[in-house]
Structures are given as C-alpha cells and as structure tokens.
Enzyme design. Structure first.
Site, mmCIF file in Angstrom:
data_model
loop_
_atom_site.group_PDB
_atom_site.id
_atom_site.type_symbol
_atom_site.label_atom_id
_atom_site.label_comp_id
_atom_site.label_asym_id
_atom_site.label_seq_id
_atom_site.Cartn_x
_atom_site.Cartn_y
_atom_site.Cartn_z
ATOM 1 N N GLY A 261 -16.573 2.349 9.276
ATOM 2 C CA GLY A 261 -17.423 3.523 9.116
ATOM 3 C C GLY A 261 -18.484 3.245 8.074
ATOM 4 O O GLY A 261 -18.854 2.089 7.825
ATOM 5 N N ARG B 269 -11.347 1.502 15.599
ATOM 6 C CA ARG B 269 -10.993 2.126 16.877
ATOM 7 C C ARG B 269 -11.860 1.620 18.024
ATOM 8 O O ARG B 269 -11.438 1.608 19.174
ATOM 9 C CB ARG B 269 -11.116 3.653 16.763
ATOM 10 C CG ARG B 269 -9.999 4.292 15.973
ATOM 11 C CD ARG B 269 -10.167 5.782 15.891
ATOM 12 N NE ARG B 269 -11.347 6.144 15.123
ATOM 13 C CZ ARG B 269 -11.720 7.395 14.885
ATOM 14 N NH1 ARG B 269 -11.020 8.407 15.384
ATOM 15 N NH2 ARG B 269 -12.803 7.643 14.165
ATOM 16 N N ILE C 153 -9.126 0.704 -0.817
ATOM 17 C CA ILE C 153 -9.936 1.753 -1.429
ATOM 18 C C ILE C 153 -10.007 2.956 -0.487
ATOM 19 O O ILE C 153 -10.845 3.846 -0.664
ATOM 20 C CB ILE C 153 -11.353 1.240 -1.771
ATOM 21 C CG1 ILE C 153 -11.978 0.430 -0.621
ATOM 22 C CG2 ILE C 153 -11.293 0.368 -3.018
ATOM 23 C CD1 ILE C 153 -12.469 1.212 0.545
ATOM 24 N N ARG D 177 -6.999 5.202 1.606
ATOM 25 C CA ARG D 177 -5.974 6.180 1.259
ATOM 26 C C ARG D 177 -4.650 5.448 1.120
ATOM 27 O O ARG D 177 -4.353 4.528 1.886
ATOM 28 C CB ARG D 177 -5.850 7.271 2.330
ATOM 29 C CG ARG D 177 -6.858 8.397 2.194
ATOM 30 C CD ARG D 177 -6.570 9.239 0.972
ATOM 31 N NE ARG D 177 -7.459 10.378 0.851
ATOM 32 C CZ ARG D 177 -8.568 10.394 0.125
ATOM 33 N NH1 ARG D 177 -8.951 9.297 -0.513
ATOM 34 N NH2 ARG D 177 -9.300 11.485 0.034
ATOM 35 N N ASP E 247 -6.824 1.016 -5.469
ATOM 36 C CA ASP E 247 -7.376 2.210 -6.106
ATOM 37 C C ASP E 247 -6.640 3.459 -5.646
ATOM 38 O O ASP E 247 -6.865 4.539 -6.182
ATOM 39 C CB ASP E 247 -8.869 2.330 -5.779
ATOM 40 C CG ASP E 247 -9.555 3.444 -6.559
ATOM 41 O OD1 ASP E 247 -9.260 3.595 -7.765
ATOM 42 O OD2 ASP E 247 -10.382 4.173 -5.978
ATOM 43 N N GLU F 272 0.227 9.638 -5.395
ATOM 44 C CA GLU F 272 -0.564 9.698 -6.633
ATOM 45 C C GLU F 272 -0.239 10.951 -7.441
ATOM 46 O O GLU F 272 -0.003 12.010 -6.859
ATOM 47 C CB GLU F 272 -2.055 9.678 -6.283
ATOM 48 C CG GLU F 272 -2.474 8.409 -5.565
ATOM 49 C CD GLU F 272 -3.918 8.436 -5.101
ATOM 50 O OE1 GLU F 272 -4.634 9.421 -5.413
ATOM 51 O OE2 GLU F 272 -4.342 7.496 -4.425
ATOM 52 N N HIS G 163 -7.558 5.722 -8.729
ATOM 53 C CA HIS G 163 -8.297 6.439 -7.686
ATOM 54 C C HIS G 163 -9.656 6.913 -8.217
ATOM 55 O O HIS G 163 -9.963 8.114 -8.221
ATOM 56 C CB HIS G 163 -7.495 7.631 -7.157
ATOM 57 C CG HIS G 163 -7.972 8.089 -5.796
ATOM 58 N ND1 HIS G 163 -7.180 8.802 -4.931
ATOM 59 C CD2 HIS G 163 -9.170 7.935 -5.158
ATOM 60 C CE1 HIS G 163 -7.864 9.087 -3.832
ATOM 61 N NE2 HIS G 163 -9.073 8.573 -3.959
#
Length: 316
Positions: free
Chosen positions: A156, A178, A233, A235, A259, A264, A282
């Site tokens: 993306g 995808r 970086i 999720r 990250d 979390e 994060h």
C-alpha cells in the site's frame, strides 16, 4: 454553519493537546477514559453521542458501540482499524474515517531506520561504547544493507514509500500482497513463504485486522534464510509473536526490528532480553509534523460530519 445534529463527541483515549482543545471548543466532549464506570457513564449519556474519536492503537470495543444508538461517525487518529468491528459499523450506518496519507512518510522512515539499526547493530554498539567496552575489546562485524534482497509484505502507500527509500540503497525489491500492482517494477510473489525464501530482509507493512492476523508465522520464519532480519512497522497482530520469539531463540532468523507488538504496551521478557532485537514503543508516526497533520485530519472529519459534508477520509 453547524446543523441540528447533536454535537456530542465521545473521546476514547487521550489525544494531542491542540486537538483536544479544538474538540472541546466546538463540541460537547465526553472523555470516556476519565470515567470510573464507563458502562454507567454511557448508560446515562450514550444516547446523545453522535460522533466518536479514538486512536488506531485503542479502537473501540463493540459493547461500547452498542451503547451509542445515535452514533454516526468513528474518527480514528491513525490508520489502524483492527480494533473496530467494521462489520458492525457498516450494518449500523456508522461512517469510519482514518488519517490516511498523513503518516506514510514517517512510518516508512521508521522501517528503514529499524532495518539499519538492526543490521548494523546501532543500539548494541551505542551501549558498547557507553559501557567502556571499546577500551577493552574490538567491536565485531555487522550486516550490510545496501544491495541486499528486500521483501515487503504489503504494498500500500507505506509499502511503496519503503520501496522508494530502499531503492536508494540499491536493494532488490520484491513484495507480496493481495494483488499484483502492474505499475510497479518490483517482483511480485502471491505466496508469502515464497517471498520469504528469496529475502534477506522482510518488512511487514500490511494492514492489520482479521484477514492478516498471524500471517507472519512459523512457516514464514522457517522459509527465511537464517541470516534474515524481520522488521514490523504494521500491527503486532500480523506477526505470530510466540513463533517470532521461537525463531529468534533458535537462530531460524538472525534478528528483528519491532515498533509494534501483540499486546501493547506489554513486551515479552524474551524480546527484551535479546541483543539482536531493536525495540521501539509504537512511534512510527511519532513526529511533531505528522501528529499535527493527523490532528487536523481528525478535526476536519468530525467537522464535516456535523456539517453534513462529504467525509474527506472515510473508508469503505
């Protein structure tokens, strides 16, 4: 000019001070995170709330949504929607907006920063010098980044920005996503383990959510070369964290730069103990410039909703 929609906004978690001030100045703001009994508070005030502001790392639980019968908007400070039941939102006609585009450059910078820090052991050698070890022993060798094979999982906006930066390091860029993007000059792999087998470094940049949960797992770590590094970086949910720890402990991969994490701000002790892992709290989008832009977008989305104007950053 505002319409007659009730201007009650529910705030799920703290946000930047200037955004908080703007929300308080224009709307009746309800800070749910300050309530001793959130359920009771929503039972009393939930019927009046028509817009909700949350952060990407916080989301909003479905039981909260169920106490907001007039809700028409969820404005997310961030791009993560894995903490929101999007199916529920669609069924109940609740629009969801994100701060798309605002954090692309910073998160891509963080990805390259983590890659360099992990490969060249920057944090380790910072500690090495500060501890006085350089006076007693010679530093060891590290791993070159330039010219290596970079696999990007997710192509993306952020994945593309990472690829643009990696091109400056003469890296051989390839990706899994995808679908193939015919406009991109990079090699495409429809199968993630196949991409892993051909990568010296794997950067996880795919969106979070149910569709991608746990996709980077033991099969991927086993497919990577033993010298490979994994950078996340995206999720924490995308990576199977126990499998990652096991791969690091066994030497199936050489290191990781992280990250984001599964729970979390809890970070497993096993990761904290590993010298070959670089950890960040994060903060991929954590610059003054980007957080201000994100604040502006959130406010613009909420204002557009109450003015019955098109939402500038709505997702489908």
């Amino acid at each position: 000019m505002m319409t007659d929609i009730p201007h009650d906004v529910l705030l799920m978690a703290p946000v930047m001070a200037n955004l908080l001030e703007r929300l308080e100045g224009d709307f009746r703001l309800h800070r749910l995170y300050e309530q001793d009994d959130p359920h009771a508070y929503l039972a009393e005030h939930g019927g009046a709330i028509t817009a909700l502001v949350t952060r990407g790392d916080v989301g909003v639980a479905t039981p909260v949504l169920e106490q907001l019968p007039q809700l028409g908007l969820i404005a997310v400070f961030g791009v993560g929607t894995d903490g929101i039941d999007l199916d529920y939102a669609r069924r109940h006609g609740i629009a969801v907006t994100i701060t798309s585009g605002a954090l692309t450059e910073d998160v891509a910078d963080m990805a390259l920063g983590l890659l360099l820090a992990t490969a060249r052991q920057l944090c380790h050698y910072d500690r090495f010098v500060r501890a006085g070890r350089w006076l007693q022993e010679a530093p060891g060798l590290t791993t070159r980044v330039s010219g290596k094979r970079l696999g990007i999982f997710g192509m993306g906006n952020i994945g593309r920005a990472i690829a643009q930066r990696a091109a400056g390091f003469d890296m051989r860029i390839q990706y899994a996503s995808r679908r193939r993007h015919s406009s991109l000059p990079y090699a495409y792999y429809p199968d993630l383990p196949a991409l892993a087998r051909e990568s010296d470094f794997l950067i996880v940049a795919v969106a979070g959510g149910k569709e991608t949960a746990g996709l980077v797992d033991k099969a991927v770590f086993d497919a990577l070369p033993n010298h490979a590094l994994v950078i996340n970086i995206a999720r924490g949910s995308v990576v199977n964290q126990p499998d990652l720890i096991a791969a690091l402990q066994s030497g199936a991969i050489a290191g990781a730069g992280l990250d984001v994490y599964a729970d979390e701000p809890q970070v497993p002790a096993a990761l904290l103990a590993m010298e070959q892992v670089v950890l960040q709290p994060h903060v991929g989008s954590g610059t003054h410039e980007t957080r201000q832009k994100m604040s502006d977008i959130v406010f613009a989305n909420v204002s557009a909703f109450f003015n019955r104007e098109p939402l500038p950053h709505a997702i489908e």
